[in-house]
Scaffold this motif. Structure first.
Motif, mmCIF file in Angstrom:
data_model
loop_
_atom_site.group_PDB
_atom_site.id
_atom_site.type_symbol
_atom_site.label_atom_id
_atom_site.label_comp_id
_atom_site.label_asym_id
_atom_site.label_seq_id
_atom_site.Cartn_x
_atom_site.Cartn_y
_atom_site.Cartn_z
ATOM 1 N N HIS A 138 94.006 -18.127 58.864
ATOM 2 C CA HIS A 138 94.329 -19.515 59.170
ATOM 3 C C HIS A 138 93.688 -20.532 58.229
ATOM 4 C CE1 HIS A 138 91.078 -18.948 62.531
ATOM 5 N NE2 HIS A 138 90.513 -19.075 61.356
ATOM 6 N N TRP A 139 92.742 -20.143 57.395
ATOM 7 C CA TRP A 139 92.221 -21.080 56.393
ATOM 8 C C TRP A 139 92.785 -20.794 55.000
ATOM 9 C CZ3 TRP A 139 91.081 -24.024 59.924
ATOM 10 C CH2 TRP A 139 90.079 -23.840 60.882
ATOM 11 N N PRO B 4 78.250 -16.738 61.149
ATOM 12 C CA PRO B 4 79.073 -16.324 60.018
ATOM 13 C C PRO B 4 78.523 -16.844 58.687
ATOM 14 C CG PRO B 4 80.038 -18.213 61.098
ATOM 15 C CD PRO B 4 78.825 -17.853 61.892
ATOM 16 N N ASN C 74 79.150 -19.077 56.702
ATOM 17 C CA ASN C 74 79.855 -20.344 56.649
ATOM 18 C C ASN C 74 79.728 -21.046 55.309
ATOM 19 O OD1 ASN C 74 79.589 -23.576 57.767
ATOM 20 N ND2 ASN C 74 81.396 -22.386 58.293
ATOM 21 N N ILE C 75 78.642 -20.781 54.602
ATOM 22 C CA ILE C 75 78.421 -21.470 53.344
ATOM 23 C C ILE C 75 79.558 -21.211 52.358
ATOM 24 C CG2 ILE C 75 77.042 -19.614 52.297
ATOM 25 C CD1 ILE C 75 75.287 -21.913 51.120
ATOM 26 N N ASP D 5 98.006 -15.890 63.966
ATOM 27 C CA ASP D 5 96.774 -16.651 63.792
ATOM 28 C C ASP D 5 95.609 -15.745 63.386
ATOM 29 O OD1 ASP D 5 94.669 -18.766 65.892
ATOM 30 O OD2 ASP D 5 95.096 -18.835 63.745
ATOM 31 N N ASP E 145 92.593 -13.751 65.593
ATOM 32 C CA ASP E 145 93.420 -13.930 66.782
ATOM 33 C C ASP E 145 94.891 -13.588 66.592
ATOM 34 O OD1 ASP E 145 92.781 -16.589 69.215
ATOM 35 O OD2 ASP E 145 92.347 -14.435 69.206
ATOM 36 N N THR F 51 98.484 -23.511 61.456
ATOM 37 C CA THR F 51 97.921 -24.739 60.899
ATOM 38 C C THR F 51 97.582 -24.609 59.422
ATOM 39 O OG1 THR F 51 95.708 -24.057 61.543
ATOM 40 C CG2 THR F 51 96.944 -25.441 63.093
#
Lengths: 312, 345
Positions: free
Chosen positions: B197-198, B220, B222-223, B256, B260, B330
């Motif tokens: 999704h990203w 996670p 995240n960086i 997704d 998900d 998205t």
């Protein structure tokens, strides 16, 4: 009182940990380099063997960076989340105050390095407004400097600050309160916590047992909060669905912190102990498990009492 | 009066905290990625060969299916080398195709052994879950490693090596990478094919996020998202230089993803030595235009080939395997119009 078999289990695990003490430190895995997290946890696991801990405490003091924090691999990069665990270990392993200066510097680091949500100017302005209005912003701690807050590093920092009995600081209280607000608002639908993202793109995400246990330990001072109660319910089921030593140990520590009966967690945990006394895949798992066995004897190193400062 | 002023200050603080009044909320790095001359110079040249291997089930002899294309693909000679196979073990959800199937690990290990490897290590740094032991048990990867007699290394807890990234696209001047990865003679990327999704899609190149150690960068990681995901993907591929990729798309994920989404019986495996070409081929098999994925556009400049004209496809015809994957809902909303939504082909 603990029955004899569990005492033996704890002794075996402690001996395993002691055997693998290197030059004042412990690695994650035997034969590897130093880890602040593993050293801190192994120290917590051996609180009843203080002579063994002296080299470890000196190692933690000598590994402290100039800014007062610690790096996960000593000497490698800037201070990070492992600082909380170092502070916690020093505080509990040296109650005589011999490392207080180290601890104070560590606490200063923690208070100065909460998560970065805004640029510096905006953060300063919000802080001033909050001070003047007594408002609070939800704010925790990140894994590495300059990044967002997450459940696990926030939980560690809260545990460390709450145990800082000798330092009386309003700043500590405020930081704990802001972090408490963060954790209370960050639980997953239906109970429990994951790494810190209960929803993404509008869809709920699932909790994890280990991070739930960590959040519950950090929130021992708010036992009546609905999300704490739902977190306990979730963990009581999820810990056995996961079933690893690491998970059961964390669950035992958290449940004990909330005055729940932990006998079933400990019983399942000791069934996983290996003949050499170790648990799981690495020293970290063994250390957390040993702390859980200590909890079964009434010596949970992560247990705090009623108020947010950990004072009785 | 005092009460009114406090209420005002409180409201002002909260409003600013919520991002009003034009405050400067930290956002992910929005600097457009720039391919440097050094990166372009390191880009693979010439045509790439990718094999699309039909595989309906994990019960098949997957090693034999892959081995049949080894010569045509120009797979590397691993004689005397230590080879790390890096699967995807991000999380576990029963019934969801989140992770590389254990049968793929067996096949990859057999192939790497066939190519002469002296030592084979299975290694991964799960991105969300600290309890790696649970993941090893629930995914079957642990049992497979035991059965094959192969060690598993949790890259999240490995010793660290500082690796210079001065020619990188992200603003990270260096990365701390696991010693197991740095010391390996070769790394094989063994991902699960999923929508994302990203990023649009995750395959062999994004799989390398799992090499970044959690003890340094968190759970996670995240960086890597804050540095710009596409740039992070390119930097890690440049630093690690994987020798080949084998993509598990026997059962992939659509919708997704990467957590998900739902299972998609795609029935293929992709294999090749140019990870950009492998990923581009996977995208086409998902009916996604590779050029609509920002990380693949960058990869085309900085690492390898994504254009059809530069990729020689062997094995099963693409048309026989192509399916329309349900896309992340998205994805298009997170990119400027010029970056385009995922374009169907």
């Amino acid at each position: 009182m603990l029955s004899a078999p569990h005492t033996t289990n704890r002794r075996l695990a402690s001996s395993f940990i002691e055997r693998h003490l290197a030059d004042g430190w412990w690695p994650y895995c035997v034969g590897h380099d130093a880890s602040i997290e593993a050293t801190a946890w192994c120290s917590l696991a051996l609180l009843d063997r203080t002579p063994t801990l002296q080299p470890a405490m000196r190692f933690l003091r000598n590994s402290q960076n100039e800014d007062g924090g610690w790096s996960t691999a000593p000497g490698e990069g800037p201070s990070d989340w492992s600082s909380s665990l170092a502070v916690l270990a020093l505080d509990l392993a040296a109650p005589d105050g011999s490392f207080d200066d180290c601890i104070r510097r560590g606490i200063s680091y923690l208070l100065d390095h909460r998560s970065d949500l805004f640029d510096q100017g905006t953060t300063w302005l919000i802080s001033v407004l909050q001070f003047l209005s007594s408002a609070r912003m939800k704010r925790g701690w990140s894994w590495s400097p300059g990044t967002f807050h997450w459940v696990e590093p926030t939980s560690y920092a809260m545990m460390a600050l709450k145990k800082a009995r000798r330092i009386n600081s309003k700043e500590i209280d405020t930081a704990i309160e802001c972090a408490t607000d963060l954790l209370l608002s960050n639980s997953c639908d239906g109970g429990g916590w994951n790494y810190g993202c209960p929803r993404t793109l509008g869809k709920p995400l699932l909790p994890y047992p280990v991070t739930t246990a960590q959040a519950l330990l950090a929130l021992q001072h708010v036992p009546e909060a609905p999300v704490v109660k739902s977190g306990i319910q979730y963990l009581s089921r999820a810990a056995f669905e996961d079933g690893t030593a690491f998970c059961l140990a964390w669950a035992a520590l958290a449940m004990d912190g909330h005055k729940e009966d932990i006998s079933k967690y400990v019983t399942s945990l000791v069934a996983l102990q290996k003949p050499d006394g170790s648990f799981g895949r690495n020293l970290l798992s063994t250390a957390v498990a040993t702390c859980a066995l200590a909890a079964a004897e009434g010596a949970n190193p992560l247990k705090t009492t009623a108020n947010s400062r950990g004072e009785s | 009066m005092r009460h009114t002023r406090r209420a005002f200050l409180k409201a002002a603080a909260m409003t600013m905290a919520l991002g009003g009044c034009g405050v400067h909320v930290k956002k992910p790095d929005a600097t457009p990625p720039h391919v440097t001359a050094a990166q372009q110079a390191a880009r693979r040249t010439g045509e790439s060969t990718v094999a699309l291997v039909r595989c309906e089930s994990y019960e098949e002899n997957i090693f034999s299916l892959l081995k049949a294309h080894a010569t045509a693909l120009g797979l590397p000679d691993f004689s005397g080398k230590t080879v790390v196979i890096k699967p995807n073990m991000v999380e576990f959800r029963p019934g969801r195709p989140l992770v590389t199937n254990a049968a793929m690990i067996k096949a990859a290990a057999e192939l790497v052994d066939y190519l002469g490897a002296r030592e084979i290590v299975i290694a991964e740094g799960p991105g969300h879950f600290r309890d790696t032991e649970y993941l090893l048990e629930s995914t079957g990867v642990g049992a497979m490693c035991s059965k094959l007699g192969l060690p598993f290394v949790d890259l999240n807890l490995d010793d660290l090596e500082k690796v210079d990234n001065k020619d990188g696209m992200t603003r990270m001047k260096h990365f701390y990478l696991p010693r197991t990865i740095c010391a390996a003679d070769a790394v094989v990327s063994l991902p699960k094919l999923k929508t994302h999704h990203w990023v649009g899609m995750t395959a062999s190149m994004k799989n390398l996020f799992g090499t970044v150690p959690g003890r340094k960068y968190g759970w996670p990681k995240n960086i890597l998202h804050w540095l710009d995901i596409s740039s992070s993907i390119i930097d890690l591929n440049h630093l690690i230089k994987p020798s080949m990729a084998i993509v598990d798309a026997v059962v992939a994920m659509e919708g997704d993803g990467p957590i998900d989404g739902v299972a998609k019986n795609s029935g293929f495996i992709t294999i090749g030595t140019d990870l950009a070409a492998v990923d581009a081929t996977c995208a086409r098999a998902m009916s996604i235009n590779p050029s609509s994925l920002p990380y693949l556009r960058l990869a085309n400049e900085a690492t390898g080939n994504i254009e059809e004209s530069q990729i020689k496809l062997i094995g099963a015809p693409l048309a026989s395997l192509r399916q329309r994957f349900a896309l992340p809902i998205t994805f298009s909303a997170r990119h400027a119009p010029s970056d385009a939504k995922l374009q169907a082909i």
